[in-house]
Design a protein around this motif. Structure first.
Motif, PDB file in Angstrom:
ATOM      1  N   GLY A  14      -9.606  11.381   7.969  1.00  0.00           N
ATOM      2  CA  GLY A  14      -9.894  12.705   7.423  1.00  0.00           C
ATOM      3  C   GLY A  14      -8.884  13.739   7.890  1.00  0.00           C
ATOM      4  O   GLY A  14      -8.468  14.605   7.115  1.00  0.00           O
ATOM      5  N   VAL A  44      -6.800  15.805   5.096  1.00  0.00           N
ATOM      6  CA  VAL A  44      -6.894  17.269   4.973  1.00  0.00           C
ATOM      7  C   VAL A  44      -5.545  17.917   5.266  1.00  0.00           C
ATOM      8  O   VAL A  44      -5.131  18.861   4.588  1.00  0.00           O
ATOM      9  CB  VAL A  44      -8.003  17.815   5.903  1.00  0.00           C
ATOM     10  N   ALA A  81      -9.366  12.198  23.106  1.00  0.00           N
ATOM     11  CA  ALA A  81     -10.825  12.248  22.915  1.00  0.00           C
ATOM     12  C   ALA A  81     -11.471  10.925  23.302  1.00  0.00           C
ATOM     13  O   ALA A  81     -12.541  10.896  23.918  1.00  0.00           O
ATOM     14  CB  ALA A  81     -11.165  12.589  21.464  1.00  0.00           C
ATOM     15  N   LEU A 114      -4.553  20.867  14.387  1.00  0.00           N
ATOM     16  CA  LEU A 114      -5.098  19.526  14.647  1.00  0.00           C
ATOM     17  C   LEU A 114      -6.609  19.568  14.811  1.00  0.00           C
ATOM     18  O   LEU A 114      -7.327  18.710  14.295  1.00  0.00           O
ATOM     19  CB  LEU A 114      -4.459  18.920  15.903  1.00  0.00           C
ATOM     20  N   LEU A 115      -7.107  20.587  15.521  1.00  0.00           N
ATOM     21  CA  LEU A 115      -8.547  20.670  15.740  1.00  0.00           C
ATOM     22  C   LEU A 115      -9.299  20.862  14.417  1.00  0.00           C
ATOM     23  O   LEU A 115     -10.299  20.179  14.153  1.00  0.00           O
ATOM     24  CB  LEU A 115      -8.863  21.803  16.729  1.00  0.00           C
ATOM     25  N   ASP A 148      -8.121  20.310  11.218  1.00  0.00           N
ATOM     26  CA  ASP A 148      -7.913  19.167  10.302  1.00  0.00           C
ATOM     27  C   ASP A 148      -8.890  18.032  10.635  1.00  0.00           C
ATOM     28  O   ASP A 148      -9.477  17.424   9.735  1.00  0.00           O
ATOM     29  CB  ASP A 148      -6.486  18.606  10.436  1.00  0.00           C
ATOM     30  N   THR A 149      -9.045  17.740  11.923  1.00  0.00           N
ATOM     31  CA  THR A 149      -9.891  16.599  12.307  1.00  0.00           C
ATOM     32  C   THR A 149     -11.372  16.954  12.191  1.00  0.00           C
ATOM     33  O   THR A 149     -12.181  16.086  11.880  1.00  0.00           O
ATOM     34  CB  THR A 149      -9.566  16.127  13.736  1.00  0.00           C
ATOM     35  N   VAL A 164     -12.751  19.283   9.965  1.00  0.00           N
ATOM     36  CA  VAL A 164     -13.069  19.362   8.533  1.00  0.00           C
ATOM     37  C   VAL A 164     -12.925  17.978   7.884  1.00  0.00           C
ATOM     38  O   VAL A 164     -13.819  17.505   7.177  1.00  0.00           O
ATOM     39  CB  VAL A 164     -12.141  20.389   7.835  1.00  0.00           C
ATOM     40  N   GLY A 165     -11.802  17.301   8.145  1.00  0.00           N
ATOM     41  CA  GLY A 165     -11.558  15.994   7.537  1.00  0.00           C
ATOM     42  C   GLY A 165     -12.531  14.944   8.048  1.00  0.00           C
ATOM     43  O   GLY A 165     -13.011  14.105   7.280  1.00  0.00           O
ATOM     44  N   LEU A 194     -14.404  15.816  19.573  1.00  0.00           N
ATOM     45  CA  LEU A 194     -13.149  16.568  19.448  1.00  0.00           C
ATOM     46  C   LEU A 194     -12.926  17.504  20.629  1.00  0.00           C
ATOM     47  O   LEU A 194     -11.780  17.760  21.018  1.00  0.00           O
ATOM     48  CB  LEU A 194     -13.127  17.345  18.126  1.00  0.00           C
ATOM     49  N   ALA A 224     -10.913  15.983  23.230  1.00  0.00           N
ATOM     50  CA  ALA A 224      -9.475  15.940  22.930  1.00  0.00           C
ATOM     51  C   ALA A 224      -8.794  17.248  23.307  1.00  0.00           C
ATOM     52  O   ALA A 224      -7.685  17.254  23.845  1.00  0.00           O
ATOM     53  CB  ALA A 224      -9.242  15.651  21.452  1.00  0.00           C
ATOM     54  N   VAL A 225      -9.457  18.382  23.046  1.00  0.00           N
ATOM     55  CA  VAL A 225      -8.789  19.671  23.283  1.00  0.00           C
ATOM     56  C   VAL A 225      -8.941  20.180  24.708  1.00  0.00           C
ATOM     57  O   VAL A 225      -8.157  21.017  25.142  1.00  0.00           O
ATOM     58  CB  VAL A 225      -9.254  20.775  22.293  1.00  0.00           C
TER      59      VAL A 225
END
Lengths: 196, 196
Positions: free
Chosen positions: A161, A165, A192, B154-155, B157-158, B160-161, B189, B192-193
């Motif tokens: 995804g 996107v 992550a 990136l945050l 996109d991942t 929403v996608g 996520l 990851a951040v």
């Protein structure tokens, strides 16, 4: 494959095959199934209608073949490392959804179910892709590159995804090199899954 | 909004408005712009064609309004915390792409550009959504909930996608409660951040 065989003694020209497949995806992407016709595809590919019927007996089999060859090939991804496989998969998706077949790829998820002969084929491709993507992650767990409890679903949803996107929302001129962006995306997601 | 005003002295029934908007999204999702007609929408909504023309002067303005009210409202998301905002955004996307408007949501990204009057409106909505989503992350950075160097792209996109692909690939019967899955996705996520 549901292509008919070539006429005896006349080897098929693979460049013509590719041109027809590309034209079929273009026409389907733009007009959908409602506007998909052998004549329109032949004209777009710059070949005679007879050339198409020599290869495919129906527009359903033409579209099925064009989708089989033109969409992402997750099943072929096995670079030997999880990182390599994930970068390859993300690159393929970035290329697909920012490239010339992007409209066909989006449209097939909307319309395939209603096209006789294409529905079953597309569903089989989709399932094979999902299985292949899941085995990328499972091989990573087996090789010890990922913790055993990793959520295969969350990792693949965000990888696939996130690439989709990004490709769809980034103007071509601003899009970084697909492989570079794929690496950034994979590094981001690896944090992550490897953080306890 | 491009609705025409109601006839004097006859207040509009909001339930009828909602039924028409839902029918418009259904018809557009199934048949696309090629099959979108006032008569078809009126029939689907169970109202007379005159009721539609009382409200909208053209099918372009009807579809524009239905899309404005029926798609995700990222602009309204501000719960006070980054975690809350991200869960709310992911929940909206899960609901949208697994719900009755999912086909319309997919189709609009394919077809909006070619529909006069809808193209500009959709592009404006899309830009406003992107701005609103980016400010969710920027507020999180300002509040110290995220490191300053966080990749907003990136945050989002991942997020929403990841929500979109999950909703589209999960059969309704297997789909967990949207808010539960949204929390799992956001927690995933956030690792990851917030990992250096």
């Amino acid at each position: 494959m549901s292509t008919t065989s070539a006429a005896p003694g006349r080897p098929r020209d693979p460049e013509v095959d590719r041109r027809i497949a590309r034209a079929a995806l273009d026409v389907f992407g733009e007009l959908g199934w409602a506007g998909f016709a052998m004549e329109v595809v032949a004209k777009r590919a710059g070949v005679g209608k007879a050339s198409l019927y020599l290869r495919w007996s129906s527009k359903e089999s033409l579209l099925s073949d064009a989708l089989s060859t033109g969409l992402v090939r997750v099943s072929d991804v096995d670079t030997g490392t999880l990182h390599g496989d994930m970068v390859e998969l993300a690159t393929q998706i970035l290329d697909l959804y920012s490239g010339p077949a992007s409209r066909a790829a989006l449209r097939v998820s909307l319309e395939a179910g209603a096209i006789p002969g294409v529905a079953e084929n597309y569903e089989a491709i989709r399932k094979a892709q999902t299985r292949a993507a899941r085995s990328i992650v499972r091989r990573g767990i087996a090789r010890g590159e990922l913790p055993a409890g990793t959520s295969v679903t969350l990792l693949l949803d965000t990888l696939v995804g996130g690439a989709m996107v990004h490709a769809m929302s980034t103007p071509p001129a601003l899009a970084a090199n697909a492989a570079d962006h794929a690496r950034q995306l994979v590094d981001f997601l690896m944090r992550a899954v490897t953080t306890p």
